[in-house]
Design a protein around this motif. Structure first.
Motif, PDB file in Angstrom:
ATOM      1  N   ILE A 203       0.831  -1.208   0.000  1.00  0.00           N
ATOM      2  CA  ILE A 203       0.000   0.000   0.000  1.00  0.00           C
ATOM      3  C   ILE A 203       0.866   1.259   0.000  1.00  0.00           C
ATOM      4  N   SER A 204       2.014   1.170   0.636  1.00  0.00           N
ATOM      5  CA  SER A 204       2.852   2.361   0.822  1.00  0.00           C
ATOM      6  C   SER A 204       3.587   2.801  -0.440  1.00  0.00           C
ATOM      7  N   ASP A 205       3.700   1.928  -1.444  1.00  0.00           N
ATOM      8  CA  ASP A 205       4.501   2.248  -2.629  1.00  0.00           C
ATOM      9  C   ASP A 205       3.693   2.064  -3.912  1.00  0.00           C
ATOM     10  N   PRO A 206       3.325   3.144  -4.596  1.00  0.00           N
ATOM     11  CA  PRO A 206       2.507   3.060  -5.801  1.00  0.00           C
ATOM     12  C   PRO A 206       3.234   2.473  -7.010  1.00  0.00           C
ATOM     13  N   SER A 207       4.537   2.249  -6.892  1.00  0.00           N
ATOM     14  CA  SER A 207       5.279   1.689  -8.020  1.00  0.00           C
ATOM     15  C   SER A 207       5.269   0.163  -8.044  1.00  0.00           C
ATOM     16  N   VAL A 208       4.544  -0.444  -7.096  1.00  0.00           N
ATOM     17  CA  VAL A 208       4.369  -1.899  -7.115  1.00  0.00           C
ATOM     18  C   VAL A 208       2.880  -2.229  -7.070  1.00  0.00           C
ATOM     19  N   LYS A 209       2.553  -3.464  -7.423  1.00  0.00           N
ATOM     20  CA  LYS A 209       1.169  -3.923  -7.326  1.00  0.00           C
ATOM     21  C   LYS A 209       1.138  -5.322  -6.744  1.00  0.00           C
ATOM     22  N   VAL A 210       0.029  -5.672  -6.141  1.00  0.00           N
ATOM     23  CA  VAL A 210      -0.144  -6.989  -5.536  1.00  0.00           C
ATOM     24  C   VAL A 210      -0.602  -7.982  -6.599  1.00  0.00           C
ATOM     25  N   ILE A 211       0.157  -9.061  -6.733  1.00  0.00           N
ATOM     26  CA  ILE A 211      -0.200 -10.138  -7.666  1.00  0.00           C
ATOM     27  C   ILE A 211      -1.171 -11.109  -7.005  1.00  0.00           C
ATOM     28  N   ALA A 212      -0.883 -11.430  -5.751  1.00  0.00           N
ATOM     29  CA  ALA A 212      -1.729 -12.365  -5.002  1.00  0.00           C
ATOM     30  C   ALA A 212      -1.419 -12.261  -3.516  1.00  0.00           C
ATOM     31  N   ALA A 213      -2.388 -12.656  -2.695  1.00  0.00           N
ATOM     32  CA  ALA A 213      -2.199 -12.696  -1.247  1.00  0.00           C
ATOM     33  C   ALA A 213      -1.985 -14.140  -0.816  1.00  0.00           C
TER      34      ALA A 213
END
Length: 267
Positions: A203-213
Motif C-alpha cells: 500500500i505504501s509504494d505506488p510503483s508496485v502492485k499486488v499479484i496475489a495474497a
C-alpha cells in the motif's frame, strides 16, 4: 601556596561561570523525545501516528526503523530506546528473555498479511495455492524477500512457500534483504520481478502492485507486539504506548493496511 590558592579560585570561578551560562541541565524524562525502535514495515503508519500524538500532546518521538531482528540485538547491546515494536512475536520473546523489556507493558498491537508483489507495469499473474509454479513465473529473475532466517517478513514468506510446496524450486533464486522495506525497494526499482512483503508495504509504494495474497493458514499469524524498555526513564513513553493502543491511533494503522488487535470485536 598563594599560587595554588589562586589557581583553585580561578577554576572554581570558571566552573561557576560555565554553570550560570549553561543553566540547569534538563531532565531527560521531561524534555527528551520518546525513542521508538520499530519494524521497518511500520514506517508510514507510525510516522503519521506519532506526529498526531505530538500535535495533541506537545511531546515528541524519535523513530528508528530496521528489521525486528536488528533492533532486538541493538537493544540487547545497550542501544537507548524507550519502546520496541516488533513485526513478530519471536523477536519480542527474544527481548523479553534478554531482560530488556518490561513484561507487564507488553501487548499485541497489530496484525498484518503477506502478499506477492511485482512492478506496477508487470503482466505477471499467479494463483497462490498448493503446487503453485512460482519458479516458472520468476524465470531468470530473483524473488525479493527479507532474510528468511531472521527478518520476520522473510520467515513468514519462507513458511508460506514451504506450505504451498514452492520453496525448494525457488530457494536458490531468493534475493534476501536486511528488512522488508529493502525487499520492497528491489521490486519497486525493477531489480526483482517479484517480491514478498507485507500488505501494508504494498500500500505504501505506488510503483508496485499486488499479484496475489498468501493464504492465512500457510504461515504463522502475523502479530506486532509492543513493549516499553526496562531501562527507559522517559515517562512520556508510557503515554505514547497508551495512545498507540487507543481508538485515536487506529485510523493511522488501518489506512496503511494493518488491523488493530481487538478491533474485530468492536466492528
Amino acid at each position: 601556596m598563594t599560587h595554588i590558592v589562586s589557581t583553585r579560585r580561578f577554576w572554581l570561578a570558571s566552573l561557576l561561570g560555565l554553570t550560570l551560562a549553561l543553566g540547569p541541565l534538563p531532565a531527560r524524562s521531561a524534555d527528551a523525545p520518546v525513542v521508538v525502535f520499530a519494524a521497518a514495515s511500520l514506517k508510514n503508519a507510525l510516522d503519521e501516528a506519532t506526529a498526531a500524538w505530538g500535535k495533541e500532546t506537545g511531546k515528541t518521538a524519535k523513530m528508528s526503523y530496521a528489521g525486528s531482528n536488528a533492533l532486538a540485538k541493538q537493544i540487547e547491546s545497550g542501544a537507548p530506546a524507550d519502546l520496541f515494536l516488533s513485526a513478530d512475536l519471536a523477536w519480542m520473546d527474544y527481548a523479553q528473555k534478554a531482560g530488556t523489556i518490561r513484561p507487564d507493558t507488553r501487548v499485541d498491537l497489530l496484525r498484518n498479511a503477506i502478499v506477492l508483489i511485482a512492478p506496477k507495469d508487470s503482466s505477471a499473474t499467479l494463483d497462490l495455492k498448493p503446487g503453485v509454479d512460482l519458479d516458472r513465473v520468476l524465470g531468470d529473475g530473483r524473488l525479493a524477500m527479507g532474510n528468511v532466517d531472521a527478518v520476520p517478513a522473510g520467515k513468514y514468506g519462507k513458511a508460506a512457500l514451504t506450505a504451498l510446496g514452492a520453496w525448494d524450486a525457488v530457494k536458490d533464486k531468493v534475493a534476501q534483504a536486511e528488512n522488508v522495506r529493502a525487499a520492497l525497494l528491489l521490486v519497486a526499482r525493477g531489480e526483482a520481478p517479484l517480491g514478498i512483503v507485507y500488505a501494508s508495504d504494498a500500500i505504501s509504494d505506488p510503483s508496485v502492485k499486488v499479484i496475489a495474497a498468501f493464504p492465512v493458514d500457510s504461515h504463522p499469524p502475523i502479530v506486532y507486539p509492543i513493549a516499553r524498555m526496562k531501562d527507559s526513564a522517559n515517562e512520556d513513553a508510557a503515554g505514547l504506548l497508551t495512545w498507540l493502543r487507543s481508538p485515536a491511533a487506529r485510523p493511522f494503522f488501518e489506512k496503511q493496511g494493518f488491523s488493530v488487535v481487538g478491533s474485530e470485536k468492536k466492528s
